[in-house]
Write a protein that holds these residues in place. Structure first.
Motif, short mmCIF file in Angstrom:
data_model
loop_
_atom_site.label_atom_id
_atom_site.label_comp_id
_atom_site.label_asym_id
_atom_site.label_seq_id
_atom_site.Cartn_x
_atom_site.Cartn_y
_atom_site.Cartn_z
N GLN A 2 0.82 -1.21 0.00
CA GLN A 2 0.00 0.00 0.00
C GLN A 2 0.86 1.26 0.00
OE1 GLN A 2 -3.11 -0.05 2.95
NE2 GLN A 2 -4.21 1.61 1.94
N LYS A 3 1.97 1.24 0.74
CA LYS A 3 2.88 2.39 0.74
C LYS A 3 3.49 2.60 -0.64
CE LYS A 3 4.25 2.26 5.62
NZ LYS A 3 5.38 2.03 6.56
N THR A 4 3.78 1.50 -1.33
CA THR A 4 4.35 1.58 -2.68
C THR A 4 3.35 2.19 -3.65
OG1 THR A 4 5.75 -0.36 -2.24
CG2 THR A 4 5.34 0.21 -4.55
N VAL A 5 2.10 1.74 -3.58
CA VAL A 5 1.06 2.28 -4.46
C VAL A 5 0.84 3.76 -4.16
CG1 VAL A 5 -1.40 2.15 -5.04
CG2 VAL A 5 -0.05 0.05 -4.85
N ALA A 6 0.94 4.15 -2.89
CA ALA A 6 0.80 5.56 -2.53
C ALA A 6 1.91 6.41 -3.14
CB ALA A 6 0.79 5.72 -1.01
N GLN A 7 3.13 5.86 -3.21
CA GLN A 7 4.22 6.58 -3.86
C GLN A 7 3.97 6.73 -5.36
OE1 GLN A 7 7.16 8.19 -2.73
NE2 GLN A 7 5.90 8.07 -0.89
N ALA A 8 3.42 5.68 -5.97
CA ALA A 8 3.08 5.77 -7.39
C ALA A 8 2.05 6.88 -7.62
CB ALA A 8 2.56 4.43 -7.89
N TRP A 9 1.04 6.94 -6.76
CA TRP A 9 0.02 7.99 -6.87
C TRP A 9 0.65 9.37 -6.76
CZ3 TRP A 9 -4.99 8.85 -8.06
CH2 TRP A 9 -5.55 10.06 -7.66
N ARG A 10 1.53 9.54 -5.79
CA ARG A 10 2.17 10.85 -5.58
C ARG A 10 2.96 11.29 -6.81
NH1 ARG A 10 7.09 12.75 -4.45
NH2 ARG A 10 8.01 10.68 -4.20
N CYS A 11 3.68 10.36 -7.40
CA CYS A 11 4.60 10.73 -8.49
C CYS A 11 3.94 10.79 -9.86
CB CYS A 11 5.77 9.74 -8.53
SG CYS A 11 6.88 9.88 -7.10
N LEU A 12 2.77 10.18 -10.00
CA LEU A 12 2.09 10.23 -11.30
C LEU A 12 1.40 11.57 -11.51
CD1 LEU A 12 0.54 6.66 -11.49
CD2 LEU A 12 2.12 7.64 -13.15
N ARG A 13 1.43 12.01 -12.76
CA ARG A 13 0.68 13.20 -13.14
C ARG A 13 -0.80 12.85 -13.24
NH1 ARG A 13 5.23 13.48 -16.98
NH2 ARG A 13 6.64 15.13 -16.27
N PRO A 14 -1.69 13.83 -13.12
CA PRO A 14 -3.11 13.57 -13.38
C PRO A 14 -3.28 12.94 -14.77
CG PRO A 14 -2.85 15.72 -12.37
CD PRO A 14 -1.46 15.22 -12.67
N GLY A 15 -4.01 11.84 -14.83
CA GLY A 15 -4.16 11.12 -16.08
C GLY A 15 -3.10 10.05 -16.28
N GLY A 16 -2.10 10.00 -15.38
CA GLY A 16 -1.05 9.00 -15.50
C GLY A 16 -1.54 7.60 -15.15
N ARG A 17 -0.83 6.59 -15.66
CA ARG A 17 -1.25 5.20 -15.49
C ARG A 17 -0.31 4.42 -14.59
NH1 ARG A 17 -2.46 5.20 -21.55
NH2 ARG A 17 -4.69 4.83 -21.73
N LEU A 18 -0.90 3.58 -13.75
CA LEU A 18 -0.18 2.54 -13.03
C LEU A 18 -0.58 1.21 -13.67
CD1 LEU A 18 1.52 1.31 -10.76
CD2 LEU A 18 -0.46 1.56 -9.23
#
Length: 226
Positions: A124-140
């Motif tokens: 969950q912490k890893t996914v939160a970092q992905a959210w922080r670093c992605l731009r709006p509209g960015g994909r995981l």
């Protein structure tokens, strides 16, 4: 043991595991990922985008995907020696703060990695970092073994810890505010670490015949959008 020495020890352990598991298949895996990136994943990644490969291993994906700026993150220090030209290597724990600004990435890609994390809290912490670093509209973009269809063979790997299905991962992404763009319970067959090596033209054909995925696929594909 202090955190720094623990991370060094874990990195050395990962290096041994990668050598044992992938060295004999490395060239075949590289060619498989050349097909996967060209025939499927490049549609989800713009050539003008910034991409991070999370748990990049030996860089089969990130070294071959077309993008303007590329990062590979892995705790195994050997990864930096194997990544292609133009890929910046981040040798760190993925659940710790990423050394990247907020909203600096267009795509975070990960394949067969989340199940290796020690527990769901770190995931969950890893996914939160992905959210922080992605731009709006960015994909995981997440691919991995679906425990729903691999109840026994999933445990054949010593370092598998977190069990996931396409539904449970999608729920986690929603909890972290992602919108689910794509959720495929059965995408690719299971493992390239040992065993049968089908000719690559079978893989190209398989990717074009989505109806076959439900019979052969054992890995999910989940794509979340910020």
């Amino acid at each position: 043991m202090n955190p720094e020495s623990s991370a060094t020890e874990k990195g050395a352990e990962l290096q041994r595991e990668y050598q044992l598991r992938f060295s004999a298949m490395h060239e075949y895996r590289r060619r498989v990922w050349a097909v996967l990136t060209r025939e499927y994943f490049q549609r989800l990644v713009g050539t003008d985008q910034t991409v991070l490969d999370l748990g990049c291993g030996w860089g089969e994906f990130i070294s071959q995907i077309q993008a303007t700026k590329k990062y590979g993150m892995d705790l195994n220090p050997e990864g930096g020696q194997r990544l292609g030209e133009g890929v910046t290597f981040l040798n760190q724990d993925c659940s710790a703060m990423w050394p990247l600004p907020d909203e600096s990435l267009d795509v975070v890609f990960t394949s067969n990695f989340f199940e290796h994390l020690p527990d769901k809290e770190l995931l969950q912490k890893t996914v939160a970092q992905a959210w922080r670093c992605l731009r709006p509209g960015g994909r995981l973009i997440c691919m991995g073994p679906n425990i729903k269809f691999l109840p026994g063979s999933y445990w054949d790997f010593w370092d598998h810890h977190v069990t996931l299905t396409e539904a449970s991962l999608s729920e986690l992404l929603r909890l972290e505010s992602f919108r689910i763009e794509r959720c495929i319970p059965k995408f690719l067959p299971y493992s390239m670490s040992a065993g049968f090596r089908p000719p690559l033209f079978f893989l190209r054909l398989y990717l074009r015949l989505a109806f076959a995925w439900r019979f052969i696929g054992r890995q999910f594909l989940v794509v979340g959008v910020k």
